[in-house]
Design a protein around this motif. Structure first.
Motif, short mmCIF file in Angstrom:
data_model
loop_
_atom_site.label_atom_id
_atom_site.label_comp_id
_atom_site.label_asym_id
_atom_site.label_seq_id
_atom_site.Cartn_x
_atom_site.Cartn_y
_atom_site.Cartn_z
N GLY A 56 17.39 65.77 66.65
CA GLY A 56 16.14 66.31 67.19
C GLY A 56 16.35 67.00 68.53
O GLY A 56 15.84 68.10 68.76
N ALA A 57 17.09 66.36 69.41
CA ALA A 57 17.33 66.95 70.74
C ALA A 57 18.14 68.24 70.62
O ALA A 57 17.83 69.23 71.29
N GLY A 58 19.14 68.24 69.77
CA GLY A 58 19.94 69.45 69.58
C GLY A 58 19.12 70.60 69.03
O GLY A 58 19.29 71.76 69.44
N THR A 59 18.23 70.28 68.11
CA THR A 59 17.36 71.32 67.55
C THR A 59 16.47 71.91 68.63
O THR A 59 16.30 73.14 68.71
N MET A 86 13.53 62.30 73.53
CA MET A 86 13.59 61.96 72.11
C MET A 86 13.66 60.46 71.83
O MET A 86 13.48 60.04 70.70
N ARG A 87 13.87 59.64 72.84
CA ARG A 87 13.84 58.19 72.64
C ARG A 87 12.42 57.70 72.39
O ARG A 87 12.23 56.63 71.85
N TYR A 127 13.28 70.36 58.43
CA TYR A 127 14.52 69.79 57.91
C TYR A 127 14.96 68.60 58.75
O TYR A 127 15.40 67.57 58.22
N ALA A 128 14.85 68.71 60.07
CA ALA A 128 15.22 67.59 60.95
C ALA A 128 14.34 66.38 60.67
O ALA A 128 14.81 65.24 60.64
N LEU A 129 13.04 66.61 60.45
CA LEU A 129 12.14 65.51 60.11
C LEU A 129 12.51 64.89 58.76
O LEU A 129 12.42 63.67 58.58
#
Length: 130
Positions: free
Chosen positions: A34-37, A81-82, A120-122
């Protein structure tokens, strides 16, 4: 440290449901995705300002401020994101980017592309974490 995780033994976790992936820390891996996205999205937004101004024309100062604001929001969300609500914030960010398409059509295109990447990440998050 010995145990099932290190020795490659049973995927069962003591006191919990079976692990759905082979990852040692699936929560951390999903947060990283998520963070990378979001970081990638912020980078693309900032780098897209000049080409949109030159090629597409008509990108006002207010539109540039909106793009920079969305990029800053993406970076902040990546750092948070945590928190469980950060995933909802990321979804809201995708909607806001598509809404920014009212300022310039290319922002709508970027919004659609990143909404698909975020979806997609979800999906990966749901598959890994259950």
């Amino acid at each position: 440290m010995t145990g099932p995780e290190q020795s490659g033994g049973s995927p069962e976790r003591p006191g919990g449901p079976p692990r759905r992936s082979g990852l040692r820390n699936p929560e951390r891996a999903v947060r990283g995705l998520g963070a990378g996205t979001l970081i990638l999205e912020a980078l693309v937004l900032v780098l897209a300002i000049q080409p949109i101004r030159v090629v597409g024309g008509g990108l006002s100062g207010a539109a540039i401020a909106v793009v920079v604001g969305l990029a800053v929001a993406a970076v902040l969300l990546a750092g948070l994101m945590r928190r469980p609500w950060a995933w909802h914030g990321g979804t809201l960010l995708q909607g806001l980017l598509m809404l920014a398409g009212l300022l310039h059509w290319s922002l709508l295109v970027l919004g659609i592309v990143f909404a698909l990447v975020w979806a997609y990440a979800l999906h990966v998050r749901r598959v890994i974490l259950g």
